[in-house]
Structure formats: structure tokens, C-alpha cells
Design an enzyme around this catalytic site. Structure first.
Site, short mmCIF file in Angstrom:
data_model
loop_
_atom_site.label_atom_id
_atom_site.label_comp_id
_atom_site.label_asym_id
_atom_site.label_seq_id
_atom_site.Cartn_x
_atom_site.Cartn_y
_atom_site.Cartn_z
N ARG A 118 75.83 -7.63 26.56
CA ARG A 118 77.00 -7.30 25.76
C ARG A 118 77.24 -8.43 24.76
O ARG A 118 76.82 -9.57 24.98
CB ARG A 118 78.24 -7.13 26.64
CG ARG A 118 78.17 -6.01 27.66
CD ARG A 118 79.48 -5.94 28.45
NE ARG A 118 79.50 -4.85 29.41
CZ ARG A 118 79.17 -4.97 30.69
NH1 ARG A 118 78.79 -6.16 31.16
NH2 ARG A 118 79.22 -3.93 31.51
N HIS B 67 76.41 -3.20 19.48
CA HIS B 67 76.36 -2.61 20.83
C HIS B 67 75.18 -1.64 20.96
O HIS B 67 74.70 -1.40 22.07
CB HIS B 67 77.67 -1.90 21.15
CG HIS B 67 77.85 -1.61 22.61
ND1 HIS B 67 78.03 -2.61 23.55
CD2 HIS B 67 77.87 -0.45 23.30
CE1 HIS B 67 78.15 -2.07 24.74
NE2 HIS B 67 78.06 -0.77 24.62
N ARG C 218 72.20 -2.96 22.74
CA ARG C 218 72.25 -2.86 24.21
C ARG C 218 71.71 -1.50 24.64
O ARG C 218 70.95 -1.40 25.60
CB ARG C 218 73.70 -3.06 24.66
CG ARG C 218 73.95 -2.89 26.17
CD ARG C 218 75.37 -3.37 26.46
NE ARG C 218 75.91 -2.88 27.71
CZ ARG C 218 75.74 -3.46 28.89
NH1 ARG C 218 75.00 -4.54 28.98
NH2 ARG C 218 76.31 -2.97 29.98
#
Length: 382
Positions: free
Chosen positions: A184, A279, A282
Site C-alpha cells: 500500500r 493503488h 498493488r
């Protein structure tokens, strides 16, 4: 009083006092007793302050023409919270959807804040007897598969961090960790030097709620970190006591979440990639590992730091989407019409038709092997 979180030190912030005492007590409970992160507590706090403004306007406690953002959220006591009805909650959700234009996921999050607040007031603080949110269910969320980069797109991003940055070793290293470890943003920014064990090829991360986990480093990560840490050690003016792994070039202190987002967005643009956030890196790491690394969902859950395996299972759905796309791409799959009804209908668009501009290329294609190390191509002087 202004309210903010110091993203470089999120556990240090001004006291949450710009709301009713019950809300302030609830947020303190979230941080101290429930063990929620400062960021989670702050988001709930903002949600409840917005609900306070809405209820003040709904109850006629402020002028009708008052701007929502200008309404003081303070001044509501426990008796007021006890007077809130289920109808008030439904009206608030309607307001969020119709007036504020909130997405279903945003509305659900704000309802979760109210659920948590009233659960605290009834079951933990024993200040109320009834919970008006108890029978209110969140809106049914659309099932949306996470957007991710293909391996070629990820390589293009890594290359861009080396050629479009004034601190390429740092930016390349951050991108490598995002794409290989599935970190994160807050986890990467919060890393300290003492959390890195290059000899043991692992990093200690602190996720949501300050949950600690160890993440293994592959060759690409070890090489990128080694290159960056050598450069970091030569930064003039950097205090030897600075704990942060990733630092700013000018201020010589911990880089901020916002700055990382700016750097990654800039590299995305340089690589010709649109519509991807930090993000999404990820999601990319998780997708690569699940689809090409023979990683089972429980292992992936631990690696990503998910509390519930249900959160991780979205990556298993990606494979289902690929199977469906393969069936649709079959050249014999076009509808031919009724037998004997004349010439067959025009075949459906096949796999050779390019995607429309702006559409994510090959969003459902089978991905190749896990991202290889690019460190051997890295020129420290570039």
C-alpha cells in the site's frame, strides 16, 4: 480549528475536537481501544461531521440557505443523537446519492461510519438504547474487477521512472516495490531503515491498524533497494538519524504520500499510460502473482495484508473473466441466425479489432512470468 493528519507521521495529529463530544469520544475509542489507524479514524470523523451538518440543516437548526460546508458540526448532544430516526438515515443516504453524487461504495463507507458510531453509543458507551442504523443495509455494490497493468505496461512504467525523474534510483525502487510486493502507499511511505533486512531478503511493513507483517524480497527488489540505499547514503545534508527509507531530495526527510502519487503519475504519463493510480500497482502485483506465480489465495491474503480472505478473492474472479473472454473470442462464436433464413449474419467483432482509444489494453489477457529484474540495465548516472 483546522483538522488534518500529518501523512509523514499519521499517528501524530491535532486532537479531533471540531465535532460533538460523542463523536470525539468515538474517534478516540477507534484509535485507542479498537486499534484503528489514524487515517481510518480520521475518515470516520469526517463522515460523522458531515452527517452532523446534514442533520442540523434537516432539523432547521441553521438557515435554509446555509452552505453545507459552512455549517458548524459542533453543538449536538447525546439526546440529539438519540432522536435520530431510521428515516433520517435513509434521507441522508438519498442526499449523498442525489445531491452529492456519491458512488455506491462511498455511500456504503459513510453508512459504515454511522453503524460504527451507533454501535459504540449503544453497546460500548451505553449512552443510547436504540440504534437507528441497525435495520439499514448498505447499497448493493456493483462487482467491479480491479484495473491493473499488463506486464509490458509495468515494464514501461519502470523504464519511465529511470528516464523521467531527477532521482531515478529512488523512483525506480518505489515502483519495483509496488509492483513486486503489492505494498500500500502508506506502507511504502512509512518504511524505516530498521525495517529493511537485505541479508534476509525481507521488509517489515505496518499495514492498516498498525498490523505488522514481513514481506519477502525477490531479486528485483533487493537490487533496486541496494542501488537506491547507496545513493541515499550519498545525499548531501541528510541527517544520519533520519529513519525514513524514502526521502525527498530537497528537504532530506520522509517523502509524503502525495509526492509519491505525483511521481508515479508523472512516470505513468511518460510511459503513455492513462487511468491508473498508485493503488493500481498493488492490484497489478496481486494479479501477476495469482495468475502466473501459482500463488494460492490464502498466501496472497497474507502477502497483501488483508484481514478477510473475501477481499483477496476478487483476484480469483479475474481468471473467470479471462476464461469468458476466451470463449467470446472464438471465431465460431458469432450468432448465425435461424437455419435456412438466408445468408449468415455478419460475424461479431473478432479479436483482431483494436480496443477503443482510452480503453485498457488487454485488460484480460493471460499475463507472462512475474516481473523480472531490470537492475542490470540501470545506469546510476542517467
Amino acid at each position: 480549528m483546522s483538522i488534518y493528519l500529518d501523512e509523514k507521521n499519521p499517528s501524530r495529529h491535532k486532537p479531533f475536537q471540531d465535532a460533538s463530544p460523542d463523536i470525539v469520544d468515538y474517534v478516540r475509542y477507534l484509535e485507542v481501544i479498537a486499534g484503528k489507524s489514524a487515517n481510518t479514524a480520521f475518515n470516520y470523523y469526517c463522515d460523522l461531521r458531515n452527517f452532523s451538518r446534514f442533520m442540523k440543516q434537516r432539523r432547521g437548526l441553521v438557515p435554509e440557505d446555509a452552505e453545507m460546508k459552512d455549517i458548524d458540526p459542533k453543538g449536538l448532544d447525546t439526546a440529539f443523537w438519540g432522536s435520530v430516526s431510521k428515516e433520517d438515515i435513509y434521507e441522508y443516504l438519498y442526499f449523498l446519492n442525489q445531491t452529492c453524487g456519491n458512488k455506491k461504495s462511498s455511500t456504503a463507507r459513510r453508512l459504515a461510519s454511522l453503524h460504527g458510531f451507533y454501535d459504540y453509543m449503544v453497546n460500548h458507551a451505553s449512552r443510547l438504547e436504540q440504534d437507528p442504523t441497525a435495520a439499514v443495509s448498505p447499497p448493493k455494490l456493483d462487482k467491479v474487477l480491479p484495473k491493473y497493468l499488463t506486464a509490458d505496461q509495468a515494464r514501461a512504467l519502470l523504464e519511465a521512472t529511470r528516464t523521467s525523474s531527477d532521482f531515478p534510483e529512488r523512483d525506480y525502487c518505489m515502483a519495483v516495490l509496488f509492483l513486486n510486493c503489492g505494498m500500500r502507499l502508506a506502507e511504502l511511505v512509512g518504511m524505516n531503515m530498521e525495517d529493511i533486512d537485505l541479508a534476509g531478503r525481507q521488509i517489515r511493513l505496518f499495514g492498516k491498524g498498525h498490523k505488522e507483517r514481513m514481506v519477502y524480497l525477490n531479486d528485483a527488489c533487493v537490487e533496486a533497494l541496494d542501488l537506491y540505499l547507496q545513493k541515499r547514503g550519498c545525499v548531501e545534508g541528510l541527517s544520519p538519524k533520519e529513519p525514513a527509507v524514502f526521502i525527498t531530495r530537497r528537504r532530506k526527510d520522509r517523502i509524503s504520500n502525495r509526492r509519491v502519487e505525483q511521481l508515479i503519475t508523472g512516470a505513468m504519463k511518460a510511459a503513455g499510460l492513462k487511468g491508473f493510480s498508485t493503488h493500481k500497482l498493488r492490484h497489478t502485483a496481486a494479479t501477476l502473482m495469482y495468475q502466473t506465480g501459482n500463488v494460492d489465495v490464502l498466501t496472497l491474503k497474507e502477502l497483501l495484508g488483508h484481514s478477510n480472505v473475501g477481499t483477496t478473492q476478487i483476484y480469483t474472479h479475474l481468471q473467470d473473466a479471462q476464461v469468458r473472454a476466451a470463449i467470446e473470442a472464438n471465431p465460431l462464436g458469432a450468432a448465425q441466425g435461424k437455419p435456412g433464413a438466408g445468408s449468415p449474419s455478419t460475424p461479431a467483432a473478432g479479436p483482431d479489432i483494436p480496443a477503443e482509444e482510452g480503453e485498457s489494453a488487454a485488460a484480460g489477457e493471460v499475463l507472462p512470468d512475474i516481473l523480472p529484474s531490470l537492475a542490470e540495465d540501470f545506469d546510476p548516472e542517467s
